[in-house]
Structure formats: C-alpha cells, structure tokens
Design a protein around this motif. Sequence first.
Motif, mmCIF file in Angstrom:
data_model
loop_
_atom_site.group_PDB
_atom_site.id
_atom_site.type_symbol
_atom_site.label_atom_id
_atom_site.label_comp_id
_atom_site.label_asym_id
_atom_site.label_seq_id
_atom_site.Cartn_x
_atom_site.Cartn_y
_atom_site.Cartn_z
ATOM 1 N N ILE A 1 -4.160 4.732 0.384
ATOM 2 C CA ILE A 1 -4.867 5.429 1.457
ATOM 3 C C ILE A 1 -4.600 6.924 1.296
ATOM 4 C CG2 ILE A 1 -5.044 5.809 3.948
ATOM 5 C CD1 ILE A 1 -4.170 2.901 4.349
ATOM 6 N N HIS B 1 0.436 5.307 1.416
ATOM 7 C CA HIS B 1 -0.338 6.281 2.164
ATOM 8 C C HIS B 1 0.096 7.666 1.712
ATOM 9 C CE1 HIS B 1 -1.360 8.260 6.311
ATOM 10 N NE2 HIS B 1 -2.156 8.647 5.340
ATOM 11 N N LEU C 1 -6.759 6.559 11.052
ATOM 12 C CA LEU C 1 -5.767 5.923 10.187
ATOM 13 C C LEU C 1 -5.611 4.446 10.508
ATOM 14 C CD1 LEU C 1 -3.042 8.682 9.771
ATOM 15 C CD2 LEU C 1 -4.709 7.869 8.097
ATOM 16 N N ASP C 2 -5.731 4.077 11.782
ATOM 17 C CA ASP C 2 -5.690 2.648 12.127
ATOM 18 C C ASP C 2 -6.832 1.913 11.442
ATOM 19 O OD1 ASP C 2 -3.451 2.928 13.699
ATOM 20 O OD2 ASP C 2 -4.566 3.077 15.587
ATOM 21 N N ARG D 1 0.830 -1.208 0.000
ATOM 22 C CA ARG D 1 0.000 0.000 0.000
ATOM 23 C C ARG D 1 0.864 1.256 0.000
ATOM 24 N NH1 ARG D 1 -2.375 -1.578 5.757
ATOM 25 N NH2 ARG D 1 -2.058 -3.524 4.655
ATOM 26 N N ALA E 1 -7.356 -1.738 4.723
ATOM 27 C CA ALA E 1 -6.346 -2.110 3.734
ATOM 28 C C ALA E 1 -5.817 -3.524 3.992
ATOM 29 C CB ALA E 1 -5.199 -1.100 3.744
ATOM 30 N N ASP E 2 -5.674 -3.898 5.268
ATOM 31 C CA ASP E 2 -5.235 -5.257 5.605
ATOM 32 C C ASP E 2 -6.221 -6.288 5.082
ATOM 33 O OD1 ASP E 2 -3.010 -4.283 6.945
ATOM 34 O OD2 ASP E 2 -3.948 -4.398 8.932
ATOM 35 N N HIS F 1 -5.999 1.512 7.774
ATOM 36 C CA HIS F 1 -5.025 0.435 7.557
ATOM 37 C C HIS F 1 -5.635 -0.937 7.820
ATOM 38 C CE1 HIS F 1 -1.316 2.493 6.528
ATOM 39 N NE2 HIS F 1 -1.620 3.437 7.413
#
Length: 287
Positions: free
Chosen positions: A61, A26, A202-203, A24, A209-210, A206
């Motif tokens: 992101i 960001h 943001l967590d 990814r 995204a995971d 992510h």
Amino acid sequence: MAHGLHELDPETFTTLRITDAEDRIHARLDRPDVRNAIDATMIEELHALCAHLEHDPKILILSGTDPDPATGRPGVFASGADIGQLRERRRDDALRGVNSTAFDRLAKLPMPVIAALDGYALGGGAELAWAADFRLGTPELTVGQPETSLGIIPAAGALWRLRELAGEPLAKEILLAGRILDAEEARTHGLINAIHPAEELLDAAHALADRIARQDPLAVRISKQVFSLPREAHPQVDNLAQAILFESEAKFDRMQAFLDRKKARSTRRSEATSPETSPAQTSGDHT
C-alpha cells in the motif's frame, strides 16, 4: 543511506515511513514540507523497498501525507518530481531512466500494489500512481501530467500507461494539452477504482488488501504476471500457468474446502426440509 540486499529496516528510511505486517507493507511518502516531491533519495528508497518485496512478496500500500486538521494542511500523495533536482538533470540522467526504472520495478512486483491518493498526484506523483495495480482516491484528489508546461515529457510511464488506462483521446488531452482531472473525472475514466472520504481512505486500502490476502498468494502472483504479458503470449502462457497451479497443494486444499462447505450446506438444507423434522423444530418454535 545503506540498505542490505533484501533486508528491510524501517528506521533507515528518510523519505518513506514503512509499516511492515505479515501479509502487507504500508509505505507512506514522507516529505510533507515539499508536498512529497519525489527526489533521488525517495527513488533510492523505493528501489530498496522493491528489492525487499521481490525477495519477500507482500501486498504493498502506497500513500502520502494525511490531512492535518490542527494546521489545516491538506493531504497530498505526491506533487511531482523535485523540480530543483530535475532542473539539474542532463542527457545521461534521462538515459538512465532515474524515475522510470523505479516505477517499472514497482509495477512488476510479485504481489499487487495499491495506491491511496489524496490531494495532489501530479507529474511524477501521477506516474507513480499509474504504476500501481489499484488506485483509490479522495474527493480532494487532483491528477495530471503538467510536464510539457515545463519543457519536458512525462517519461516515467505516463506516455504509454495512460493510453492503456484511459484510452487515447483522454490520454492525449492530459499529456498534450495539460488537462488536470478531479477525483470524479478520474473515476469516470477508470484512472481510479473508487472514491472515499479522506478519513476512510486508508481503511478502504486495507479492506482491499484484505480481499487480496484471502486469495491464494501463488494464484494472485501468477495472475498478475500473466495479465501483464502481451496478447501474443496467450493462450499458451495461460495453459502453462494453469499447469503449475493444478499441481499446487493450495489448489487441492482450497477446492476440497469448497466441496466440504458445499456438502455441509446441502446436508443442513436436507435436514431442515426432512419430513421427520417437526414443524416446531424447523420454525424454531419451542412452545
């Protein structure tokens, strides 16, 4: 600013802060003094970022400026286009589609785009968010399209994306009557996927995204492309896409792994209920 055709050197970006990871990228909008107003340089850098991601597909992101507890400055995604530059644009600039071309390119990236939205996402900032595949927001989020109050239209995607995202009645309120939505309204109408506290935004991006990264990348890429095609292309395009995936090594490997896990679970259940297994063994009682 000069960028190679496909290379990505984060040090050469001035309006975006780039963090490049294995699966990814960001990209943080980084013009905090003007609430991340989208100017010509940011558009150029978005094009450079897209060129890289078209050549080396990864999840993207997009986020804005984080809140600053020390100064009390709130977080902000993008307050809109740079009005100073926008005022000077003329007919030929509009016909070139300065912002719309970049946002459309971003929407068509091979892998999904996640927009993490805090504070203002207005005007061009909202249109940048609408181009993403997923939108996460904070309770402080404010979204809307105030362009008609400035004598122009939102010509970078909102006039057609909002109808698709939220339906015609709400889209017309936002576009023609200047309605501004808070986070809960935006979530209720499907304009954002979820709301998270600013410190967790943001967590959450992510984590999403995971989840995407655990899927087969080729299947995700093809799903995104097929999803965006008009109804008239289906089901023929689905069949063609599936034909490609049916021949991929990942399909065989992932399905075999699924069958192996299923067989292992079945074996464990059989062993646990076998008459030859003593009650002490099945209960774990080793007295």
